[in-house]
Each structure stands twice: as structure tokens, then as C-alpha cells.
Design a protein around this motif. Structure first.
Motif, PDB file in Angstrom:
ATOM      1  N   TYR A  96       0.944  -1.333   0.071  1.00 42.63           N
ATOM      2  CA  TYR A  96      -0.031  -0.032   0.264  1.00 42.63           C
ATOM      3  C   TYR A  96       0.876   0.989   0.000  1.00 42.63           C
ATOM      4  CZ  TYR A  96      -3.893  -3.236   0.958  1.00 42.63           C
ATOM      5  OH  TYR A  96      -4.886  -4.138   0.877  1.00 42.63           O
ATOM      6  N   GLY A  97       2.085   1.012  -0.088  1.00 44.50           N
ATOM      7  CA  GLY A  97       3.073   2.212  -0.359  1.00 44.50           C
ATOM      8  C   GLY A  97       3.705   2.666   1.033  1.00 44.50           C
ATOM      9  N   PRO A  98       4.200   3.687   1.218  1.00 45.74           N
ATOM     10  CA  PRO A  98       4.826   4.150   2.354  1.00 45.74           C
ATOM     11  C   PRO A  98       3.697   4.681   3.630  1.00 45.74           C
ATOM     12  CG  PRO A  98       5.445   5.680   0.660  1.00 45.74           C
ATOM     13  CD  PRO A  98       4.862   4.542   0.133  1.00 45.74           C
ATOM     14  N   LEU A  99       3.958   4.495   4.653  1.00 43.66           N
ATOM     15  CA  LEU A  99       3.058   5.190   5.714  1.00 43.66           C
ATOM     16  C   LEU A  99       3.088   6.669   5.516  1.00 43.66           C
ATOM     17  CD1 LEU A  99       0.950   4.490   8.322  1.00 43.66           C
ATOM     18  CD2 LEU A  99       3.250   4.817   9.461  1.00 43.66           C
ATOM     19  N   VAL A 100       1.744   7.281   5.469  1.00 47.27           N
ATOM     20  CA  VAL A 100       1.735   8.724   5.491  1.00 47.27           C
ATOM     21  C   VAL A 100       1.455   9.299   6.694  1.00 47.27           C
ATOM     22  CG1 VAL A 100       0.258  10.841   4.515  1.00 47.27           C
ATOM     23  CG2 VAL A 100       0.766   8.748   3.139  1.00 47.27           C
ATOM     24  N   ALA A 101       0.446   8.713   7.479  1.00 50.89           N
ATOM     25  CA  ALA A 101       0.286   9.106   8.855  1.00 50.89           C
ATOM     26  C   ALA A 101      -0.268   7.996   9.686  1.00 50.89           C
ATOM     27  CB  ALA A 101      -0.735  10.322   8.834  1.00 50.89           C
ATOM     28  N   GLU A 102      -0.104   8.388  11.101  1.00 54.78           N
ATOM     29  CA  GLU A 102      -0.954   7.521  12.051  1.00 54.78           C
ATOM     30  C   GLU A 102      -2.157   8.209  12.872  1.00 54.78           C
ATOM     31  OE1 GLU A 102       1.660   5.058  14.518  1.00 54.78           O
ATOM     32  OE2 GLU A 102       3.363   5.762  13.136  1.00 54.78           O
ATOM     33  N   ARG A 103      -3.356   7.721  13.094  1.00 56.21           N
ATOM     34  CA  ARG A 103      -4.508   8.161  13.631  1.00 56.21           C
ATOM     35  C   ARG A 103      -4.516   9.569  13.121  1.00 56.21           C
ATOM     36  NH1 ARG A 103      -5.873   5.224  17.408  1.00 56.21           N
ATOM     37  NH2 ARG A 103      -6.754   6.995  18.693  1.00 56.21           N
ATOM     38  N   VAL A 104      -5.291   9.583  12.038  1.00 58.85           N
ATOM     39  CA  VAL A 104      -5.239  10.907  11.414  1.00 58.85           C
ATOM     40  C   VAL A 104      -6.861  11.032  11.146  1.00 58.85           C
ATOM     41  CG1 VAL A 104      -4.913   9.901   8.911  1.00 58.85           C
ATOM     42  CG2 VAL A 104      -4.602  12.109   9.346  1.00 58.85           C
ATOM     43  N   TRP A 105      -7.270  12.333  11.200  1.00 59.13           N
ATOM     44  CA  TRP A 105      -8.757  12.611  10.947  1.00 59.13           C
ATOM     45  C   TRP A 105      -8.834  13.187   9.705  1.00 59.13           C
ATOM     46  CZ3 TRP A 105     -13.075  11.936  14.143  1.00 59.13           C
ATOM     47  CH2 TRP A 105     -12.695  11.831  15.404  1.00 59.13           C
ATOM     48  N   VAL A 106      -9.682  12.525   8.676  1.00 56.78           N
ATOM     49  CA  VAL A 106     -10.002  12.910   7.567  1.00 56.78           C
ATOM     50  C   VAL A 106     -11.359  13.738   6.983  1.00 56.78           C
ATOM     51  CG1 VAL A 106      -8.243  11.500   6.497  1.00 56.78           C
ATOM     52  CG2 VAL A 106     -10.561  10.737   6.754  1.00 56.78           C
ATOM     53  N   PHE A 123      -1.917   5.095   4.464  1.00 54.82           N
ATOM     54  CA  PHE A 123      -0.644   4.947   3.657  1.00 54.82           C
ATOM     55  C   PHE A 123      -0.822   5.410   2.403  1.00 54.82           C
ATOM     56  CE2 PHE A 123      -0.811   0.905   6.362  1.00 54.82           C
ATOM     57  CZ  PHE A 123       0.703   0.804   6.751  1.00 54.82           C
ATOM     58  N   GLU A 124       0.291   5.413   1.551  1.00 48.94           N
ATOM     59  CA  GLU A 124       0.001   6.161   0.320  1.00 48.94           C
ATOM     60  C   GLU A 124      -1.125   5.657  -0.663  1.00 48.94           C
ATOM     61  OE1 GLU A 124       3.316   7.604  -2.810  1.00 48.94           O
ATOM     62  OE2 GLU A 124       3.176   5.260  -2.850  1.00 48.94           O
ATOM     63  N   ASN A 125      -1.637   4.392  -0.502  1.00 49.55           N
ATOM     64  CA  ASN A 125      -2.587   3.993  -1.288  1.00 49.55           C
ATOM     65  C   ASN A 125      -3.814   3.146  -0.487  1.00 49.55           C
ATOM     66  OD1 ASN A 125      -1.331   4.497  -3.904  1.00 49.55           O
ATOM     67  ND2 ASN A 125       0.123   3.114  -3.414  1.00 49.55           N
ATOM     68  N   ALA A 126      -3.631   3.551   0.943  1.00 50.86           N
ATOM     69  CA  ALA A 126      -4.745   2.906   1.544  1.00 50.86           C
ATOM     70  C   ALA A 126      -5.149   3.750   2.845  1.00 50.86           C
ATOM     71  CB  ALA A 126      -4.536   1.467   1.830  1.00 50.86           C
ATOM     72  N   TYR A 127      -6.619   3.685   3.304  1.00 55.96           N
ATOM     73  CA  TYR A 127      -6.820   4.139   4.622  1.00 55.96           C
ATOM     74  C   TYR A 127      -6.777   2.825   5.482  1.00 55.96           C
ATOM     75  CZ  TYR A 127      -7.930   8.526   2.194  1.00 55.96           C
ATOM     76  OH  TYR A 127      -7.960   9.674   1.546  1.00 55.96           O
ATOM     77  N   VAL A 128      -6.517   2.727   6.475  1.00 54.28           N
ATOM     78  CA  VAL A 128      -6.648   1.587   7.565  1.00 54.28           C
ATOM     79  C   VAL A 128      -7.148   1.647   8.926  1.00 54.28           C
ATOM     80  CG1 VAL A 128      -5.125  -0.610   8.407  1.00 54.28           C
ATOM     81  CG2 VAL A 128      -4.447   0.674   6.207  1.00 54.28           C
ATOM     82  N   PHE A 129      -8.408   0.697   9.011  1.00 51.19           N
ATOM     83  CA  PHE A 129      -8.991   0.559  10.347  1.00 51.19           C
ATOM     84  C   PHE A 129      -8.515  -0.667  10.945  1.00 51.19           C
ATOM     85  CE2 PHE A 129     -11.728   3.330   7.468  1.00 51.19           C
ATOM     86  CZ  PHE A 129     -11.901   4.202   8.528  1.00 51.19           C
ATOM     87  N   ASP A 157     -16.391   9.259  -2.497  1.00 45.23           N
ATOM     88  CA  ASP A 157     -17.249   9.600  -3.640  1.00 45.23           C
ATOM     89  C   ASP A 157     -17.712  11.083  -3.868  1.00 45.23           C
ATOM     90  OD1 ASP A 157     -17.416   6.741  -3.867  1.00 45.23           O
ATOM     91  OD2 ASP A 157     -19.359   6.250  -2.966  1.00 45.23           O
ATOM     92  N   GLY A 158     -17.496  11.849  -2.847  1.00 43.76           N
ATOM     93  CA  GLY A 158     -18.126  13.100  -2.978  1.00 43.76           C
ATOM     94  C   GLY A 158     -16.659  14.084  -3.447  1.00 43.76           C
ATOM     95  N   GLY A 159     -15.642  13.263  -3.516  1.00 44.12           N
ATOM     96  CA  GLY A 159     -14.445  14.050  -4.084  1.00 44.12           C
ATOM     97  C   GLY A 159     -13.998  15.140  -2.918  1.00 44.12           C
ATOM     98  N   LYS A 160     -14.216  14.618  -1.903  1.00 45.63           N
ATOM     99  CA  LYS A 160     -13.774  15.432  -0.319  1.00 45.63           C
ATOM    100  C   LYS A 160     -12.401  15.049  -0.032  1.00 45.63           C
ATOM    101  CE  LYS A 160     -17.771  17.478   0.379  1.00 45.63           C
ATOM    102  NZ  LYS A 160     -18.137  18.889  -0.218  1.00 45.63           N
ATOM    103  N   ILE A 161     -12.047  13.862  -0.264  1.00 49.68           N
ATOM    104  CA  ILE A 161     -10.450  13.230   0.146  1.00 49.68           C
ATOM    105  C   ILE A 161      -9.998  12.311  -1.071  1.00 49.68           C
ATOM    106  CG2 ILE A 161     -10.963  13.268   2.395  1.00 49.68           C
ATOM    107  CD1 ILE A 161     -11.398  10.531   2.673  1.00 49.68           C
ATOM    108  N   GLU A 162      -8.743  12.131  -1.078  1.00 44.72           N
ATOM    109  CA  GLU A 162      -8.394  11.190  -2.159  1.00 44.72           C
ATOM    110  C   GLU A 162      -8.814   9.928  -2.036  1.00 44.72           C
ATOM    111  OE1 GLU A 162      -3.724   9.854  -3.454  1.00 44.72           O
ATOM    112  OE2 GLU A 162      -4.044  11.088  -1.571  1.00 44.72           O
ATOM    113  N   ASP A 163      -9.009   9.272  -3.291  1.00 49.42           N
ATOM    114  CA  ASP A 163      -9.504   7.959  -3.397  1.00 49.42           C
ATOM    115  C   ASP A 163      -8.520   6.950  -3.147  1.00 49.42           C
ATOM    116  OD1 ASP A 163     -10.630   5.682  -4.159  1.00 49.42           O
ATOM    117  OD2 ASP A 163     -11.330   6.259  -6.189  1.00 49.42           O
ATOM    118  N   LYS A 164      -8.616   6.297  -2.218  1.00 52.99           N
ATOM    119  CA  LYS A 164      -7.465   5.317  -1.818  1.00 52.99           C
ATOM    120  C   LYS A 164      -8.309   3.696  -1.378  1.00 52.99           C
ATOM    121  CE  LYS A 164      -4.234   8.317   0.260  1.00 52.99           C
ATOM    122  NZ  LYS A 164      -3.380   8.730   1.221  1.00 52.99           N
ATOM    123  N   ALA A 165      -7.472   2.835  -1.272  1.00 57.69           N
ATOM    124  CA  ALA A 165      -8.340   1.427  -0.831  1.00 57.69           C
ATOM    125  C   ALA A 165      -8.753   1.494   0.476  1.00 57.69           C
ATOM    126  CB  ALA A 165      -7.357   0.214  -1.144  1.00 57.69           C
TER     127      ALA A 165
END
Length: 143
Positions: A29-39, A50-56, A88-96
Motif C-alpha cells: 500500500y506504499g509508504p506510511l503517510v500518517a497514524e491516527r489521522v482525522w480526514v 498509507f500512500e494507497n490505503a486508509y486502514v482501520f 465519492d464526493g471528491g472531498k478526500i483522495e480515493d484510496k483502498a
């Protein structure tokens, strides 16, 4: 300290340790971008981005760990639904969208299993780290 505060504190510590397991256990999923981040203007808290994913990360230890707990699964469904709406609303980046857990429910678990099935239809992947223990040996994991 009350018993409730004691158990909530332990739950938080176990959760943070499982987030670390997820952080080092996920690849692709690429490099880690942030931990415990509000979007989405603080609408959804994501455990790992991650660069290519949001993880719960939904891990735990007890008789109903991880996604076997209906409260964990329901909160995850709500968070994932809000996240998908923002994407879907284009408010945040589309990631897995990925969920990590220590356990998934079995068919015999009724409501927990039905909620898990619903959740699995919303996300791109559910990754199970069923060998993880909060108090286990984590010496091989980066600090």
C-alpha cells in the motif's frame, strides 16, 4: 482508578499495539503517510494512512476479539461508510479501504457474522493477523 477506567486503559493499550502490528504487517500500500489521522474535516479518524490505503485496525484480546465484537464491527461500518461518502464526493483522495483484525466471526455467531459480511462488501480488503497477542513477543517488529 475504577475498574471501568482500568479496562478502558488496557483496551487502549492493546489497540495501540495492534495498530503497530498492522503498520508493519501490511505491504503493497506504499509508504506510511500518517497514524491516527482525522480526514474529511475531522469526520472520520483513520488508524493508519498509507500512500494507497486508509486502514482501520480492529484488534483485541478476549472471548470476542477484533471483528467478533459487534460494537467494533458496527463502528467500523459507520466509519467506512462515512469515508466512502467523502471519497465519492471528491472531498478526500480515493484510496483502498482496508480493515485489519485479530479475528473474524463464524457463521454460528449470528449478528456478528451478518455485520461482518456487510462490512466485507464495503471494503477493499480485510486482513487477519490471527497470530497476534498484545502481551506476546514483538521483538521482531520495528519500534
Amino acid at each position: 482508578m475504577s475498574m471501568s477506567e482500568f479496562f478502558q486503559g488496557r483496551s487502549n493499550r492493546v489497540g495501540r499495539k495492534f495498530e503497530q502490528r498492522s503498520k508493519y504487517g501490511l505491504t503493497g500500500y506504499g509508504p506510511l503517510v500518517a497514524e491516527r489521522v482525522w480526514v474529511g474535516d475531522k469526520l472520520v479518524e483513520v488508524d493508519l494512512e498509507f500512500e494507497n490505503a486508509y486502514v482501520f485496525a480492529k484488534g483485541g484480546e478476549n472471548d470476542r476479539p477484533g471483528l467478533r465484537r459487534t460494537d467494533n464491527t458496527k463502528k467500523c461500518i459507520a466509519d467506512v461508510s462515512m469515508l466512502k461518502s467523502l471519497i465519492d464526493g471528491g472531498k478526500i483522495e480515493d484510496k483502498a479501504i482496508v480493515v485489519t483484525t485479530t479475528a473474524i466471526p463464524t457463521n454460528a455467531m449470528g449478528a456478528a457474522y451478518k455485520q461482518y459480511q456487510f462490512l466485507s462488501g464495503l471494503v477493499d480488503a480485510i486482513v487477519v493477523f490471527d497470530d497476534w497477542k498484545a502481551d506476546g513477543d514483538h521483538s521482531n517488529e520495528p519500534q
